[in-house]
Write an enzyme that holds these catalytic residues in place. Structure first.
Site, short mmCIF file in Angstrom:
data_model
loop_
_atom_site.label_atom_id
_atom_site.label_comp_id
_atom_site.label_asym_id
_atom_site.label_seq_id
_atom_site.Cartn_x
_atom_site.Cartn_y
_atom_site.Cartn_z
N MET A 147 0.83 -1.21 0.00
CA MET A 147 0.00 0.00 0.00
C MET A 147 0.86 1.26 0.00
O MET A 147 0.76 2.13 0.87
CB MET A 147 -0.94 -0.02 1.21
CG MET A 147 -1.98 -1.12 1.17
SD MET A 147 -3.18 -0.91 -0.18
CE MET A 147 -2.58 -2.08 -1.40
N HIS A 148 1.71 1.36 -1.02
CA HIS A 148 2.67 2.48 -1.09
C HIS A 148 2.01 3.85 -0.84
O HIS A 148 2.46 4.62 0.02
CB HIS A 148 3.30 2.53 -2.48
CG HIS A 148 4.01 1.29 -2.91
ND1 HIS A 148 5.33 1.05 -2.59
CD2 HIS A 148 3.60 0.24 -3.65
CE1 HIS A 148 5.70 -0.10 -3.13
NE2 HIS A 148 4.67 -0.61 -3.77
N ASP A 149 0.98 4.14 -1.63
CA ASP A 149 0.47 5.52 -1.63
C ASP A 149 -0.19 5.94 -0.32
O ASP A 149 -0.12 7.11 0.07
CB ASP A 149 -0.53 5.70 -2.78
CG ASP A 149 0.16 5.69 -4.14
OD1 ASP A 149 1.39 5.82 -4.19
OD2 ASP A 149 -0.57 5.54 -5.15
#
Ligand SMILES: [Ca+2]
Length: 383
Positions: A291-293
């Site tokens: 879930m980078h963002d």
């Protein structure tokens, strides 16, 4: 970002250098003694970027995108933020998909009041490279949602960014979770604008190898020229890169919590992440989607979730293999490549002027409690 499952996929092995080794190497390359990085506490960070009691005005510049989807839903579910606009850009998938996806996500969140403005359909100077292999052909893991009923506003992305920032000078933080094309265009059109932007929380870059090449993280790889301009625009930047987002790997228990909640945002987030999860299982990958963002949103909501350090960040734009690499100098000298025989003869600068706070560590438990907890709470969303 690009790869939602970069580590487990093993797309990029880098050169096997650990983050700390890399930082140390970077410091040594800059002619300095190797030292452990000094990490700033979250409270120090907030003193830098400032806080207010009233909701923080934000613009979300995004390329949805699976992890963009959860980041936008997280922001919509967070009363500390006032989303002034969303500006989709081409990235994970083409603009023809990121634009309706942004509209869809705001409808799911019950936030059709938020203006969405059409962004750039390609990088400043390069051909668009997408990551639809990781996000599904539609950018949302292949999950089909209804066509959006809402339309983008008549302003394009750079016009909307300029209008919002100029109407609220010094008050707007930009959450930039796609290639930085829209921001670069806005700053080119309005050179005074960067002085009026409060801060940029960007997901992009890495000091510890890339995910689309051994050097480059996806968002910076797609448009390195835009990233170079944004990093040098003089705006307080918090860089949330792969150094920390790699630790934000969603687990099955998180997806189950989303699926068990009844509100629209949690249901949508559960469907999208389950679709990616299932793709990964079918391909025998261990672990879950990254879930980078959402880490960039979380770093703004709760600075104690990340530890940051001052860096002078340069973006490689001319490398045949390394374009999009972010280099972090933790001290002077800022040394460049050896100059060509007939080129300029200044390979280094002795002045150290940090242009970003780079996140180097993440508290994953705290992060996921914030992300999943907010989504299942249903705050700010329709039932
Ligand atoms: Ca993104």
């Amino acid at each position: 970002m690009g790869f939602l499952f970069e580590d487990s996929l093993g797309h990029v092995s880098g050169d096997g250098v650990s983050r700390r080794q890399f930082i140390t190497r970077t410091a040594m390359a800059a002619g300095a003694a190797a030292v452990a990085p000094r990490l700033l506490s979250g409270s120090t960070l907030m003193e830098q970027v400032g806080t207010t009691k009233s909701p923080q005005r934000v613009i979300i510049d995004a390329d949805p995108g699976v992890d963009d989807a959860l980041a936008i839903l997280l922001a919509a579910a967070s009363p500390e933020l006032k989303i002034e606009g969303v500006t989709p850009v081409a990235g994970n998938v083409p603009l023809e998909l990121t634009l309706p996806n942004a509209l869809r996500l705001l409808e799911i969140a019950g936030r059709t009041d938020v203006p969405v403005a059409t962004g750039a359909s390609r990088p400043l100077t390069r051909k668009l490279i997408t990551a639809s292999y990781a996000h599904g052909e539609n950018g949302l893991g292949g999950v089909q949602f209804p066509d959006p009923k809402t339309k983008p506003v008549s302003d394009n992305a750079s016009q909307l960014i300029r209008r919002i920032v100029r109407a609220n000078p010094g008050q707007v933080a930009i959450i930039a979770i796609g290639p930085l094309t829209n921001l670069a265009i806005a700053f080119r059109e309005d050179p005074e604008l960067p002085k009026m932007v409060k801060s940029i929380y960007l997901m992009g870059g890495s000091l510890s190898r890339g995910n689309v090449t051994p050097s480059a993280e996806f968002n910076i790889y797609v448009d390195p020229e835009a990233a170079q301009e944004v990093f040098h625009a003089g705006i307080p930047i918090v860089m949330v890169g792969l150094d920390v987002t790699r630790k934000a790997m969603l687990r099955d228990e998180h997806i189950k919590r989303l699926e068990a909640a009844s509100n629209n945002s949690a249901q949508a987030a559960g469907k999208i992440t389950r679709a990616i999860w299932n793709r990964m299982q079918r391909a025998n990958f261990n672990g879950g989607p990254v879930m980078h963002d959402s880490v960039a949103v979380a770093a703004l909501l709760d600075p104690s979730i990340v530890k940051v350090q001052d860096y002078y960040v340069e973006v490689e734009t001319s490398g045949e293999f390394t374009a999009g690499e972010t280099l972090g100098y933790s001290r002077a000298p800022i040394r460049r490549s050896a100059p060509p025989v007939n080129g300029p003869s200044k390979p280094e600068s002795t002045e150290f002027k940090p242009n970003a706070k780079v996140a180097l560590d993440l508290d994953p438990d705290k992060f996921f409690e914030l992300l999943v907890g907010r989504l299942v709470s249903g705050h700010g969303t329709s039932a």
